[in-house]
Scaffold this motif. Structure first.
Motif, PDB file in Angstrom:
ATOM      1  N   UNK A 212       0.820  -1.214   0.000  1.00 27.17           N
ATOM      2  CA  UNK A 212       0.000   0.000   0.000  1.00 27.17           C
ATOM      3  C   UNK A 212       0.850   1.259   0.000  1.00 27.17           C
ATOM      4  N   UNK A 213       2.072   1.178  -0.533  1.00 25.83           N
ATOM      5  CA  UNK A 213       2.963   2.348  -0.589  1.00 25.83           C
ATOM      6  C   UNK A 213       2.864   2.980  -1.977  1.00 25.83           C
ATOM      7  N   UNK A 214       2.983   4.316  -2.048  1.00 25.74           N
ATOM      8  CA  UNK A 214       2.921   4.950  -3.363  1.00 25.74           C
ATOM      9  C   UNK A 214       4.125   4.588  -4.227  1.00 25.74           C
ATOM     10  N   UNK A 215       3.932   4.606  -5.540  1.00 26.47           N
ATOM     11  CA  UNK A 215       5.049   4.386  -6.471  1.00 26.47           C
ATOM     12  C   UNK A 215       5.665   5.742  -6.805  1.00 26.47           C
ATOM     13  N   UNK A 216       6.964   5.920  -6.523  1.00 29.80           N
ATOM     14  CA  UNK A 216       7.599   7.204  -6.867  1.00 29.80           C
ATOM     15  C   UNK A 216       7.771   7.361  -8.377  1.00 29.80           C
ATOM     16  N   UNK A 217       8.158   8.564  -8.807  1.00 31.62           N
ATOM     17  CA  UNK A 217       8.601   8.728 -10.192  1.00 31.62           C
ATOM     18  C   UNK A 217      10.011   8.155 -10.276  1.00 31.62           C
ATOM     19  N   UNK A 218      10.345   7.624 -11.445  1.00 28.31           N
ATOM     20  CA  UNK A 218      11.676   7.045 -11.629  1.00 28.31           C
ATOM     21  C   UNK A 218      12.402   7.729 -12.770  1.00 28.31           C
ATOM     22  N   UNK A 219      13.698   7.935 -12.568  1.00 30.05           N
ATOM     23  CA  UNK A 219      14.555   8.443 -13.634  1.00 30.05           C
ATOM     24  C   UNK A 219      15.832   7.603 -13.562  1.00 30.05           C
ATOM     25  N   UNK A 220      16.000   6.723 -14.522  1.00 28.17           N
ATOM     26  CA  UNK A 220      17.179   5.851 -14.529  1.00 28.17           C
ATOM     27  C   UNK A 220      18.203   6.406 -15.513  1.00 28.17           C
ATOM     28  N   UNK A 221      19.310   6.881 -14.956  1.00 30.78           N
ATOM     29  CA  UNK A 221      20.333   7.488 -15.815  1.00 30.78           C
ATOM     30  C   UNK A 221      21.260   6.397 -16.359  1.00 30.78           C
ATOM     31  N   UNK A 222      21.880   6.641 -17.511  1.00 31.63           N
ATOM     32  CA  UNK A 222      22.768   5.608 -18.062  1.00 31.63           C
ATOM     33  C   UNK A 222      23.906   5.294 -17.096  1.00 31.63           C
ATOM     34  N   UNK A 223      24.314   4.052 -17.087  1.00 28.85           N
ATOM     35  CA  UNK A 223      25.508   3.707 -16.304  1.00 28.85           C
ATOM     36  C   UNK A 223      26.729   3.901 -17.194  1.00 28.85           C
ATOM     37  N   UNK A 224      27.868   4.131 -16.582  1.00 31.54           N
ATOM     38  CA  UNK A 224      29.109   4.300 -17.340  1.00 31.54           C
ATOM     39  C   UNK A 224      29.701   2.928 -17.643  1.00 31.54           C
ATOM     40  N   UNK A 225      30.165   2.783 -18.868  1.00 31.20           N
ATOM     41  CA  UNK A 225      30.702   1.500 -19.337  1.00 31.20           C
ATOM     42  C   UNK A 225      32.190   1.621 -19.624  1.00 31.20           C
ATOM     43  N   UNK A 226      32.917   0.540 -19.384  1.00 31.79           N
ATOM     44  CA  UNK A 226      34.337   0.551 -19.743  1.00 31.79           C
ATOM     45  C   UNK A 226      34.490   0.205 -21.230  1.00 31.79           C
ATOM     46  N   UNK A 227      35.728   0.095 -21.687  1.00 31.81           N
ATOM     47  CA  UNK A 227      35.976  -0.081 -23.127  1.00 31.81           C
ATOM     48  C   UNK A 227      35.356  -1.367 -23.669  1.00 31.81           C
ATOM     49  N   UNK A 228      35.173  -2.375 -22.801  1.00 30.56           N
ATOM     50  CA  UNK A 228      34.564  -3.617 -23.296  1.00 30.56           C
ATOM     51  C   UNK A 228      33.060  -3.656 -23.073  1.00 30.56           C
ATOM     52  N   UNK A 229      32.480  -2.518 -22.692  1.00 37.11           N
ATOM     53  CA  UNK A 229      31.018  -2.460 -22.561  1.00 37.11           C
ATOM     54  C   UNK A 229      30.501  -2.954 -21.221  1.00 37.11           C
ATOM     55  N   UNK A 230      31.411  -3.190 -20.270  1.00 36.89           N
ATOM     56  CA  UNK A 230      31.004  -3.623 -18.922  1.00 36.89           C
ATOM     57  C   UNK A 230      30.690  -2.406 -18.065  1.00 36.89           C
TER      58      UNK A 230
END
Ligand code: GLU
Length: 306
Positions: A212-230
């Protein structure tokens, strides 16, 4: 103060912040300050064997050195187990004990969005097994929410995760439960965090509904990736960030968020310009972006937080 916006940053103190976690800290702080809201700091130290007091101190010093000051008292998940237990009790009709081992589940399951989909073995009772974990029963309905940046995310938990763990076999409460209980307790209206957690969000929305808790707004920012895409992390030896790195890194991190450079000046002046210029719609709507020079210019070696 705008009570309609309550944000938070929730680092796990497993090491110093790294450029990826600093990007998230900065984005959530800017989003809260630009809307005149409040910004809380929560130390996610539930995974006690991996969390250290030294890492927590380092994170606090770094945030203070960057001028990212939080409102209200700091909270620590390690002090909140009674609240997680109470939430489990509140959901008693929807949870059940599970006696399956990790290996059994891996062997008998199809892969879902985030590891094996639990096949529901203990749904109807433990049989001869001993209870190890507590799972929540999911249903067959779609769960959808609209992320402020990433757009609509839709999952069907029965297909994508199966009944998921709320209380782990090692006795710890699961992140998915703790984050929902804690965000509700703080009254968080706006969650800004890394896009690696986008796929966890439908599980969290599901728990919010059960509690019964409200759902917040979400903003998911890109994660930083290394040279191999990890994703940059402790494992990928991401660059650790310290209090003194703000002048050099601020504009580089803002550039990753699609925001203009702040130019010369004192750190408080530059932060204020970043607040005034904050346009979340300009953040690249991607789950990951190359860290580029942010990853390779290593000024401070060390083990970093995830
Ligand atoms: N403690 C999590 C992390 O460090 C963040 C959880 C969240 O923001 O919901 O990845």
């Amino acid at each position: 103060m705008n009570r309609a916006h309550i944000g938070r940053f929730a680092p796990s103190p497993t090491g110093p912040l790294h450029v990826g976690s600093m990007l998230t800290a900065l984005a959530s702080w800017l989003d809260a300050r630009a809307s005149g809201g409040t910004w809380h700091l929560r130390i996610e130290d539930l995974d006690t064997p991996r969390c250290t007091a030294a890492a927590e101190r380092d994170i606090l010093q770094t945030l203070a050195g960057w001028g990212l000051h939080h409102d209200g008292p700091l909270t620590r998940q390690s002090n909140r187990t009674a609240a997680y237990q109470a939430a489990l009790s509140q959901m008693a009709a929807h949870v059940y004990p599970c006696g399956c081992s990790r290996r059994e589940i891996a062997d008998s399951s199809v892969r879902g969005i985030d590891g094996p989909v639990y096949p529901g073995t203990c749904r109807t009772g433990l049989g001869e097994r001993e209870a190890r974990a507590v799972r929540v029963r999911v249903d067959d309905a779609d769960i959808a929410f609209v992320d402020r940046l990433q757009g609509e995310v839709r999952q069907r938990l029965s297909r994508d995760t199966g009944d998921f763990v709320l209380h782990r076999a090692d006795g710890l409460f699961a992140y998915q439960l703790a984050v929902v209980v804690d965000d509700a307790e703080l009254g968080v209206t706006d969650v800004v965090r890394g896009a690696d957690l986008l796929d966890s969000t439908p599980r969290q929305v599901y728990l919010q509904r059960l509690l019964g808790a409200p759902t917040p707004r979400y903003l998911h920012v890109p994660v930083l990736l290394d040279a191999s895409g990890e994703k940059l992390s402790k494992q990928t030896l991401a660059r650790a960030v310290g209090a003194a790195d703000a002048p050099e890194l601020l504009d580089l991190l803002l550039a990753c968020l699609g925001q203009p450079a702040t130019g010369p000046g004192t750190l408080p002046d530059r932060l204020q310009r970043a607040v005034d210029a904050w346009r979340p719609a300009q953040i690249p709507a991607l789950r990951g972006i190359p860290a580029g020079p942010l990853h390779t210019q290593t000024s401070r070696q060390g083990v970093t937080a995830k």
